[in-house]
Scaffold this motif. Sequence first.
Motif, short mmCIF file in Angstrom:
data_model
loop_
_atom_site.label_atom_id
_atom_site.label_comp_id
_atom_site.label_asym_id
_atom_site.label_seq_id
_atom_site.Cartn_x
_atom_site.Cartn_y
_atom_site.Cartn_z
N ARG A 17 -2.21 4.48 -13.06
CA ARG A 17 -1.78 3.12 -13.45
C ARG A 17 -0.94 2.49 -12.35
N CYS A 21 -1.82 -0.93 -10.33
CA CYS A 21 -0.91 -2.08 -10.27
C CYS A 21 -0.54 -2.42 -8.82
N LYS A 110 7.24 -3.26 -12.11
CA LYS A 110 6.63 -4.50 -11.62
C LYS A 110 7.43 -5.19 -10.52
#
Length: 286
Positions: A17, A21, A110
């Motif tokens: 993941r 990203c 993020k």
Amino acid sequence: QQGAATALALTFRGLSRFIECAGASFKAHAILFVIPLLYLAGNELLLSSIGPHRGASWSDVFLAAFQVGMPAALFTMLLIRLFQYLFIIKPVSPILALRDDVLSLFHSPKPFLNALPVVLVMVMLNKAMLDLKPAIPEINPFAWDMTLAEFDRILHFGVDPWKLLQPFVGYTIPTAILNFAYCFWFLALFTSEYWFAFRREYTELRIRFFLATMMAWWIGGGLMALYFSSAGPAYYSLIGLAPDSFAPLMAYLRQVDQIVPIWALDAQHLLWDTFTAPQARFLGIS
């Protein structure tokens, strides 16, 4: 064994993941890589004409970014955020609100994934700048100082602009304040870059900021600095130009420096020493 297998599967899933990203982040920021790549390619063409040159190594540029630029910027960002909480947002506890802000960065990757390609882009840009700047007088020797000084006088009715300002700011305290403001650009630049880099959202404003910043440094600080090659008023007599109408100003600054530190003078001395040293570093005068 089943527990270990489950933990390993979760680890691989998390890593997969994260890579996904990170790939999305680099794809979203792909346009930002165009300018530093063009800058670096242009440097190769320009520098090929002068042979071996003084440039910054990639390791030096990375270390400068992560040891100096990023810590200074993050500290300033914390101060700015604290100021916002104290005087604008005014929560019950500004310190606790600031703490929650910092902790929130670690709840999701993020902000770091958003910042990763941007930081890499700025490192590439810095590398390009630090390659070209020391080589400017070798590619195009200083030739514009007298013309630019004359332009100054024409724009100010035949008088050097510093002479018009001196009656108003030619005192110790105003000079010290101007010196601080003059030296503050470095911190302001890196703080604004990291402020936008660590934002969670992909916004047009964010992309526009970095494109504008890089074009300003490439066109204004690179190509125009190369074409209009000049050393600047602080070095007017040192490069053999006379009469030096800036000599009284430099003498005044050295006089004030005996009372309060004028950091700009230290920076000027450092640049000149590295410019004239046989084994100079990657600093340059432009």
